[in-house]
Write a protein that holds these residues in place. Structure first.
Motif, mmCIF file in Angstrom:
data_model
loop_
_atom_site.group_PDB
_atom_site.id
_atom_site.type_symbol
_atom_site.label_atom_id
_atom_site.label_comp_id
_atom_site.label_asym_id
_atom_site.label_seq_id
_atom_site.Cartn_x
_atom_site.Cartn_y
_atom_site.Cartn_z
ATOM 1 N N HIS A 235 23.997 44.773 27.710
ATOM 2 C CA HIS A 235 23.258 43.148 28.098
ATOM 3 C C HIS A 235 21.553 43.263 28.790
ATOM 4 C CE1 HIS A 235 26.010 39.657 27.201
ATOM 5 N NE2 HIS A 235 26.962 40.394 28.465
ATOM 6 N N ARG B 290 28.526 36.635 24.113
ATOM 7 C CA ARG B 290 27.231 36.091 24.314
ATOM 8 C C ARG B 290 26.401 37.118 23.822
ATOM 9 N NH1 ARG B 290 26.807 33.299 30.595
ATOM 10 N NH2 ARG B 290 24.742 33.578 30.461
ATOM 11 N N LEU B 291 26.988 38.727 24.008
ATOM 12 C CA LEU B 291 25.792 39.706 24.715
ATOM 13 C C LEU B 291 25.567 39.712 22.996
ATOM 14 C CD1 LEU B 291 24.815 42.569 24.959
ATOM 15 C CD2 LEU B 291 27.534 43.779 24.263
ATOM 16 N N TYR C 283 19.249 43.495 26.355
ATOM 17 C CA TYR C 283 19.636 42.634 25.445
ATOM 18 C C TYR C 283 19.648 40.918 25.931
ATOM 19 C CZ TYR C 283 19.552 45.544 21.446
ATOM 20 O OH TYR C 283 19.484 46.713 20.566
ATOM 21 N N SER C 284 19.840 41.043 27.251
ATOM 22 C CA SER C 284 20.144 39.797 27.622
ATOM 23 C C SER C 284 19.063 39.975 28.856
ATOM 24 C CB SER C 284 21.198 39.330 28.232
ATOM 25 O OG SER C 284 21.863 40.305 27.079
ATOM 26 N N GLU D 82 18.935 36.736 30.740
ATOM 27 C CA GLU D 82 20.380 36.098 31.550
ATOM 28 C C GLU D 82 20.934 37.039 32.060
ATOM 29 O OE1 GLU D 82 22.896 34.973 28.861
ATOM 30 O OE2 GLU D 82 20.803 34.073 27.617
ATOM 31 N N GLU E 26 20.669 38.861 17.910
ATOM 32 C CA GLU E 26 19.079 38.146 17.437
ATOM 33 C C GLU E 26 17.836 39.053 17.170
ATOM 34 O OE1 GLU E 26 18.605 34.606 19.704
ATOM 35 O OE2 GLU E 26 16.589 35.363 19.453
ATOM 36 N N ALA E 27 17.945 39.705 17.798
ATOM 37 C CA ALA E 27 16.834 40.634 18.933
ATOM 38 C C ALA E 27 17.105 41.437 16.947
ATOM 39 C CB ALA E 27 17.390 41.759 19.486
ATOM 40 N N GLU F 216 25.605 37.949 20.145
ATOM 41 C CA GLU F 216 24.467 36.895 19.499
ATOM 42 C C GLU F 216 23.310 36.867 20.068
ATOM 43 O OE1 GLU F 216 25.377 35.033 17.033
ATOM 44 O OE2 GLU F 216 27.500 36.094 17.858
ATOM 45 N N HIS F 217 23.016 37.579 21.095
ATOM 46 C CA HIS F 217 21.344 38.231 21.932
ATOM 47 C C HIS F 217 21.619 39.519 20.912
ATOM 48 C CE1 HIS F 217 21.989 36.664 25.312
ATOM 49 N NE2 HIS F 217 21.625 35.575 24.872
ATOM 50 N N MET F 218 22.345 40.516 20.350
ATOM 51 C CA MET F 218 22.241 41.410 19.323
ATOM 52 C C MET F 218 22.132 41.226 17.908
ATOM 53 S SD MET F 218 24.463 44.485 21.130
ATOM 54 C CE MET F 218 24.489 45.695 20.440
ATOM 55 N N ARG G 30 29.143 42.268 15.242
ATOM 56 C CA ARG G 30 30.110 41.212 15.946
ATOM 57 C C ARG G 30 31.680 41.786 16.142
ATOM 58 N NH1 ARG G 30 27.785 36.610 12.920
ATOM 59 N NH2 ARG G 30 26.654 35.719 14.622
#
Ligand code: AMP
Ligand code: TRP
Length: 330
Positions: A247, A275-276, A250-251, A254, A282-283, A278-280, A217
């Protein structure tokens, strides 16, 4: 049906980052189901810039094996091994060096660039071994008669040289001993770092592959965005924004929405980065869990590398018999 044979490698230099993962390793993970694969931790290559203090190499090698295994490389299916454990790489490198014109090596663009870059850091690697770096890389690939080499875009000049070397060898010894290897470039040919330049440890702009969620983050928060987007109400240009490049990876679900919101100033850069991130997070969570599991089993990792070398050696020895025969070497 197997599509062909892959060889690829990375230097254990202790700085595995998302550029390495997204530019190369993630493609290996995908392609392992379609190709017969050889994945090599190239410790001799790492010596070209670390010969003065190789004491950390064993640690770097182990960590690289953990990175690869946790990313999902299957040690049963693939041969995962350390370059210096298969001595045939050195023999083929020596034989190739006899027929490599110096001018070919001097004009490889990465050669002068890296010399200069390291020179600026006060490091002098004007050595025989460093000039021969692409010859050793050629030996790595053709020792297994690999036809496909998944790498990031920066490695393409080396592959061009490898193809020239193959043509020269086959021509001189009048036999199609080696196939010409071609590069495989995936969805992220050049992954940007947080400052927008190519992600690289030497720029200090990397996001470490093993970064914790907090560190991830924090690094994403520091990323540069479209420099013309100064105020929150200014429209953005996703095509030049490094955050959008991530993005894309990773997104995917969206992506359309993020692109429109950026262009219309519907979303600010701070929120877009959140947003990015959080996706990273998670992945990468699964990968980080698997890394902890592998880290708790150092002996299994050692066995995997030993077994990988044993299996790689069988192919390497068969190639070398053929090479020695066409070169009248016993
Ligand atoms: P290196 O750590 O520079 O030796 O690179 C190991 C592998 O990662 C090679 O296949 C490189 O092409 C790839 N790679 C390194 N940095 C990047 C980047 N920023 N973008 C895409 N691929 C990269
Ligand atoms: N030069 C590559 C890099 O820095 C590492 C490497 C060595 C390699 N031998 C190879 C890559 C053979 C592909 C194939 O990333």
């Amino acid at each position: 049906m197997v599509k062909g044979r892959i060889f690829s490698g990375m230097q254990p230099s202790g700085n595995f980052h998302l550029g390495n993962y997204l530019g190369a390793l993630s493609n290996w993970v995908k392609l392992q189901h379609e190709y017969e694969c050889f994945f090599c931790i190239v410790d001799w290559h790492a010596l070209t810039s670390s010969f003065e203090d190789p004491s950390r190499l064993p640690d770097y090698i182990h960590n690289m094996a953990l990175d690869w295994l946790s990313a999902g490389l299957d040690p049963e299916k693939n041969r995962i091994f350390i370059q210096s454990h298969v001595k045939e790489h050195a023999e083929l490198h020596l034989l190739l060096s006899m027929m490599t014109p110096l001018s070919w090596l001097e004009r490889v663009p990465t050669y002068k660039d890296k010399l200069q870059q390291l020179g600026e850091q006060g490091k002098d690697i004007n050595t025989y071994g460093f000039l021969g770096y692409p010859v050793l890389m050629t030996a790595d690939i053709i020792l297994y008669k690999a036809d496909t080499v998944p790498v990031g875009e920066d490695q393409l000049p080396h592959l061009e040289l490898a193809r020239e070397m193959v043509r020269r060898f086959n021509f001189i010894y009048k036999q199609e001993v080696f196939p010409e290897p071609k590069g495989y470039i995936g969805a992220a040919p050049v992954v940007p770092g947080i400052d927008g330049r190519k992600m690289s440890k030497s720029y200090g702009n990397e996001i470490p592959f093993a970064a914790s969620p907090e560190e991830l983050r924090a690094r994403v928060r520091l990323m540069v965005t479209d420099p013309q987007r100064i105020k929150r109400t200014d429209p953005g240009r996703p095509e030049i924004c490094p955050v959008f490049t991530f993005h894309k990876l990773y997104s995917p679900a969206e992506l359309g929405e993020i692109e429109t919101d950026c262009r219309n100033a519907g979303i600010g850069c701070v929120d877009c980065k959140k947003r990015l991130a959080e996706h990273m997070v998670e992945a990468l969570a699964d990968i980080h869990h698997r890394r902890q599991d592998w880290a708790a089993r150092p002996n299994d990792v050692k066995d995997i590398l030993e077994n990988g070398a044993k299996r790689a050696r069988e192919t390497a020895q068969a190639t070398m018999e053929q090479v020695r025969s066409v070169m009248h070497m016993g």
